[in-house]
Design a protein around this motif. Structure first.
Motif, PDB file in Angstrom:
ATOM      1  N   THR A 228       0.831  -1.209   0.000  1.00  0.00           N
ATOM      2  CA  THR A 228       0.000   0.000   0.000  1.00  0.00           C
ATOM      3  C   THR A 228       0.864   1.258   0.000  1.00  0.00           C
ATOM      4  O   THR A 228       0.566   2.232  -0.701  1.00  0.00           O
ATOM      5  N   ALA A 231       2.100   1.796  -3.528  1.00  0.00           N
ATOM      6  CA  ALA A 231       1.026   2.185  -4.446  1.00  0.00           C
ATOM      7  C   ALA A 231       0.638   3.652  -4.254  1.00  0.00           C
ATOM      8  O   ALA A 231       0.362   4.360  -5.227  1.00  0.00           O
ATOM      9  N   SER A 273      -8.861   4.876  -3.786  1.00  0.00           N
ATOM     10  CA  SER A 273      -8.621   3.592  -3.140  1.00  0.00           C
ATOM     11  C   SER A 273      -9.897   3.116  -2.443  1.00  0.00           C
ATOM     12  O   SER A 273     -10.035   3.250  -1.221  1.00  0.00           O
ATOM     13  N   PHE A 304      -6.459   2.207  -7.014  1.00  0.00           N
ATOM     14  CA  PHE A 304      -5.771   1.192  -6.217  1.00  0.00           C
ATOM     15  C   PHE A 304      -6.795   0.289  -5.545  1.00  0.00           C
ATOM     16  O   PHE A 304      -7.638   0.755  -4.771  1.00  0.00           O
TER      17      PHE A 304
END
Length: 512
Positions: A228, A231, A273, A304
């Motif tokens: 994470t 990203a 996200s 994401f």
């Protein structure tokens, strides 16, 4: 007396001019026609209260309000202000001679204050297109509208200000925004930076390749490996938005009501996200009153999806067409809208339910066959649209404790921009093709020609590693991007070798 005011309805990311016709005659009833929804029909109570609080009177006569064209459904509360102004002009309480020069939009509170609206930017673009002099709208939205050149944007806080403006007793100051200055002010201003990441040099390299070629990427690794974190920093190495992309992205966020009062123009690439409990409608867009989904809010940026196998299968499958077409069409019985959806997909996942399959130190406790079952939650067609499969391993203590400065995002971005410039020249003849990831199989064979030695390497890799047929084009696309980063006109063996390394999930027996 018949009076016309002008507003707009937003469909997709574009606006349509709506004429609000108000006629007052003998009688005592109120009629609203022109396919209004409940929010528009309820405007009578808000308008009446706002007019009375502003010191004027609500006419006690027959009032007919028509929203033209009458065959298009009108939604939302943004028609309150033009309806109120129309009623006041039709009843002779304010002059009507300047009404045809302005778009007027805004939601009224009972005390006459004006609440923000959605879609101010596309409405302002439509007002300029129709040749209107100005746009009167809520103060919270005025900076959105002000970036449209050739249109005067007036931000108002109450109905009293609008009444004073048309009566000539109040002077409204048009808000001006220097689009170029606004665009350059915050461009490349990111909260995160790759310099914060310790170690993981091979993963940074993979994300640099993904950014350079616009490739979708999936990160596979145990919990706490930094998937994470990596990203989140991908948008910081993408090329900066150009002005056209910034306007296009701002329009989508304006329609969705995601812009703050201080924002005039989005200058950084969006990063979305969504949680894995998201519905398919929330992801791709739609609903009773269609709104852009997460894939459109990620347009020109990054989407994401953390813990990819935990998303519902139906949610993941609806992404397949937008990933190819880079747009999403939402059809209803009476109309259809289209939202742009050109985004980079970045997904992350654990290799198994316990998270420690292939871990260098911890042992996987999953039963036989469970790993394969877990991976099978991601369908082949979706996996086929992901170019890079990257294994992320935990960072060891020596790298975490290192005081050595890591490479900054800005330095990586310069290499990415240079590679994108090479691709812009390569695809100059095709306006719908911007990066290597968008190449068709025919274009791949034309652009990614390899030597006999390269063909032999690729053949050996596919046979020994058990790579699937779908991996062939993906390997060539990624190899072409690696060659662009190296400023090489041809795809060499070393570029192919690195590209082959990014097909983890295609390897036969990877999941046991």
């Amino acid at each position: 007396m018949l009076v016309k005011t002008y507003g707009s309805a937003v469909y997709g990311v574009d606006a349509l001019t709506i004429t609000i016709e108000v006629n007052i005659s003998a009688g005592n009833k109120y009629f609203m026609v022109g396919l209004p929804d409940n929010a528009v029909k309820e405007s009578l109570q808000r308008v009446a209260s706002a007019i009375n609080v502003s010191g004027l009177r609500m006419p006690r006569q027959k009032i007919v309000v028509n929203l033209a064209p009458a065959d298009i459904k009108k939604e939302g509360s943004a028609y309150d202000l033009p309806i109120a102004v129309g009623i006041l002009a039709a009843s002779g309480q304010i002059p009507s001679d300047k009404l045809n020069e302005f778009f007027i939009m805004g939601e009224l509170s009972l005390d006459g204050s004006i609440q923000p609206i959605r879609g101010a930017l596309p409405i302002a673009i439509q007002a300029r297109k129709e040749g209107f002099k100005g746009f009167i709208l809520p103060k919270q939205n005025v900076r959105e509208a002000a970036i449209v050149d050739g249109l005067l944007a007036y931000g108002v806080e109450s109905l009293t200000e609008v009444i004073g403006f048309f009566n000539g007793t109040t002077v409204l100051e048009a808000v001006s925004v220097n689009t170029k200055e606004e665009f350059l002010k915050n461009i490349g201003n990111y909260e995160h930076d790759f310099a914060d990441v310790k170690g993981q040099e091979n993963i940074k390299r993979a994300l640099e390749i993904a950014a350079a070629g616009g490739h979708n990427v999936i990160l596979i690794g145990p919990p706490g490996a930094g998937k994470t974190m990596l990203a989140k920093r991908l948008p910081t190495i993408l090329p900066p938005l150009n002005l056209h992309e910034a306007l296009e992205t701002t329009k989508i966020h304006s329609v969705a009501g995601k812009l703050s009062a201080t924002d005039a123009l989005m200058t950084v690439r969006p990063y979305r996200s969504p949680h894995h409990t998201i519905s398919d409608v929330a992801l791709v867009g739609g609903g009773i009153n269609p709104q852009p989904g997460e894939i459109s809010l990620a347009h020109n940026g990054v989407l994401f999806l953390d813990e990819l196998p935990e998303f519902k299968r139906t949610v993941l499958e609806v992404m397949r067409q937008p990933l190819e077409d880079r747009k999403v069409a939402i059809a209803r019985a009476r109309f259809s809208v289209e939202y742009p959806a050109s985004f980079m997909l970045v997904a992350s996942m654990n290799p198994c339910p316990c998270g420690f399959y292939n871990h260098p130190e911890k042992e996987c406790v999953c039963a036989p066959g469970v790993v394969q079952k877990y991976l099978s939650k991601i369908s082949g067609p979706l996996l086929d649209r992901i170019d890079l499969h990257v294994e992320v391993t935990p960072v060891n203590f020596s790298e975490l404790a290192s005081t050595r400065d890591a490479e900054k995002s800005n330095e990586i971005r310069q290499r990415v921009i240079k590679a994108r410039e090479i691709q812009d020249k390569r695809f100059a003849d095709d306006e719908n093709l911007h990066c290597n990831a968008q190449m068709s199989p025919k274009m791949v064979r034309k652009v990614c020609q390899i030597s006999d030695a390269g063909i032999a390497l690729l053949k050996t890799a596919m046979e020994r590693l058990g790579l699937s047929a779908r991996a062939y084009d993906r390997i060539l696309k990624v190899a072409r991007t690696i060659a662009d980063l190296a400023d090489s006109e041809t795809v060499e063996i070393e570029h192919l070798a690195e590209s082959i390394n990014y097909r983890s999930l295609d390897r036969q027996g990877w999941a046991g």
